[in-house]
Design an enzyme around this catalytic site. Sequence first.
Site, PDB file in Angstrom:
ATOM      1  N   LYS A 153      -6.359   1.794  -7.827  1.00  0.00           N
ATOM      2  CA  LYS A 153      -6.244   2.720  -6.808  1.00  0.00           C
ATOM      3  C   LYS A 153      -5.053   3.597  -7.176  1.00  0.00           C
ATOM      4  O   LYS A 153      -4.437   4.476  -6.472  1.00  0.00           O
ATOM      5  CB  LYS A 153      -5.894   1.974  -5.413  1.00  0.00           C
ATOM      6  CG  LYS A 153      -6.893   1.010  -5.059  1.00  0.00           C
ATOM      7  CD  LYS A 153      -6.335   0.428  -3.592  1.00  0.00           C
ATOM      8  CE  LYS A 153      -7.304  -0.311  -2.964  1.00  0.00           C
ATOM      9  NZ  LYS A 153      -6.967  -1.179  -1.709  1.00  0.00           N
TER      10      LYS A 153
ATOM     11  N   ASN B 105      -9.805  -2.269   2.394  1.00  0.00           N
ATOM     12  CA  ASN B 105     -10.004  -3.091   3.690  1.00  0.00           C
ATOM     13  C   ASN B 105     -11.770  -3.002   4.080  1.00  0.00           C
ATOM     14  O   ASN B 105     -12.285  -3.709   4.640  1.00  0.00           O
ATOM     15  CB  ASN B 105      -9.314  -2.517   4.665  1.00  0.00           C
ATOM     16  CG  ASN B 105      -8.910  -3.529   5.665  1.00  0.00           C
ATOM     17  OD1 ASN B 105      -8.801  -4.795   5.284  1.00  0.00           O
ATOM     18  ND2 ASN B 105      -8.693  -3.197   6.987  1.00  0.00           N
TER      19      ASN B 105
ATOM     20  N   ARG C 130      -3.810  -6.102   8.162  1.00  0.00           N
ATOM     21  CA  ARG C 130      -4.965  -5.132   8.052  1.00  0.00           C
ATOM     22  C   ARG C 130      -5.890  -5.467   8.972  1.00  0.00           C
ATOM     23  O   ARG C 130      -6.403  -6.578   9.231  1.00  0.00           O
ATOM     24  CB  ARG C 130      -5.245  -4.870   6.788  1.00  0.00           C
ATOM     25  CG  ARG C 130      -4.243  -4.477   5.969  1.00  0.00           C
ATOM     26  CD  ARG C 130      -4.796  -4.170   4.217  1.00  0.00           C
ATOM     27  NE  ARG C 130      -3.983  -3.944   3.393  1.00  0.00           N
ATOM     28  CZ  ARG C 130      -3.363  -3.006   3.115  1.00  0.00           C
ATOM     29  NH1 ARG C 130      -3.470  -2.069   4.033  1.00  0.00           N
ATOM     30  NH2 ARG C 130      -2.116  -2.818   2.386  1.00  0.00           N
TER      31      ARG C 130
ATOM     32  N   PRO D 257      -7.418   4.791   0.658  1.00  0.00           N
ATOM     33  CA  PRO D 257      -8.236   5.044  -0.148  1.00  0.00           C
ATOM     34  C   PRO D 257      -8.767   3.852  -1.038  1.00  0.00           C
ATOM     35  O   PRO D 257      -8.076   3.291  -1.320  1.00  0.00           O
ATOM     36  CB  PRO D 257      -7.708   6.250  -0.942  1.00  0.00           C
ATOM     37  CG  PRO D 257      -6.567   6.977  -0.172  1.00  0.00           C
ATOM     38  CD  PRO D 257      -6.305   5.692   0.634  1.00  0.00           C
ATOM     39  N   GLU D 258      -9.764   3.832  -1.304  1.00  0.00           N
ATOM     40  CA  GLU D 258     -10.393   2.444  -2.196  1.00  0.00           C
ATOM     41  C   GLU D 258     -10.780   3.029  -3.408  1.00  0.00           C
ATOM     42  O   GLU D 258     -10.663   4.184  -4.045  1.00  0.00           O
ATOM     43  CB  GLU D 258     -11.472   1.634  -1.499  1.00  0.00           C
ATOM     44  CG  GLU D 258     -11.383   1.513   0.167  1.00  0.00           C
ATOM     45  CD  GLU D 258     -11.917   0.277   0.718  1.00  0.00           C
ATOM     46  OE1 GLU D 258     -12.466  -0.503  -0.047  1.00  0.00           O
ATOM     47  OE2 GLU D 258     -11.957   0.396   1.917  1.00  0.00           O
TER      48      GLU D 258
END
Length: 277
Positions: free
Chosen positions: A51, A165, A250, A2-3
Amino acid sequence: MPEGDTVWQAARRLHVALAGKILTRSDLRVPRYATADLTGRAVLDVTPRGKHLLTRIEGGLTLHSHLRMDGSWKVYEAGRRWSGGPAHQIRAVLGTVDRTAVGYRLPVLELFRTTDEARAVGHLGPDLLGPDWDPGKALENLLRDPGRPLGEALLDQRNLAGIGNIYKSELCFLLGVTPWLPIGVLPADRAARLLVLARKLLDFNRDRPVRVTTGHREHNLFVYGRAPRPCLRCGTSIRSGNQGDGSRERPTYWCPRCQTGPTPPPARPSASLRATN
């Protein structure tokens, strides 16, 4: 993972469900806090910080959680069946007379004094969706290591909090540079635009169920997750590669025509494959 916008939404759901209400159920299913009992205390607020989620509780306590890759908080009305996953994945239950918040697969769950919150979030840079947002400080943080690849610098929450990401890849596309470009090489006007865009994108999406960076109804994202489909601007096949953030590799996406700058070296074959050749 989650961002910042997703965590902001989770905090709002929890705040609406719990804030100002007395806890009638408390169950923290991690060994360290298994005997902690929060029943009878009021939830004061639920605040996102980058976050991280901070649930502040009467008596000077804060329940700190982080979702990372798979964690989630679900809110259920009284009597409704919980459906966020099997029971063994539940890490926290906070209930009131009419709502129950259930935390699934939470890799981070801590209970500490509210005065000690800095130990969990004090390292974070300015929060893109927080009242402390300071683009000047964020830029200063980013440029502290001018040789660091832009993508890595954006993911480092010590520089600015909230980018993950997806936004990393989308922001680099919108700036027209690859995520491997050293941050110090980014022209000053694009560096300033970077922070304006980052704030704009997260703010735009914090109330949306589906994240959009393109402004198009048919395509939500420019590059993330789209390899090897054609670029929405030039038609070139989107590429993907891995890029570290200081802790792990990532997946990263970019358009080789629309974005200039360094690209990752070709993937090296595994040891087992090399041994057979």
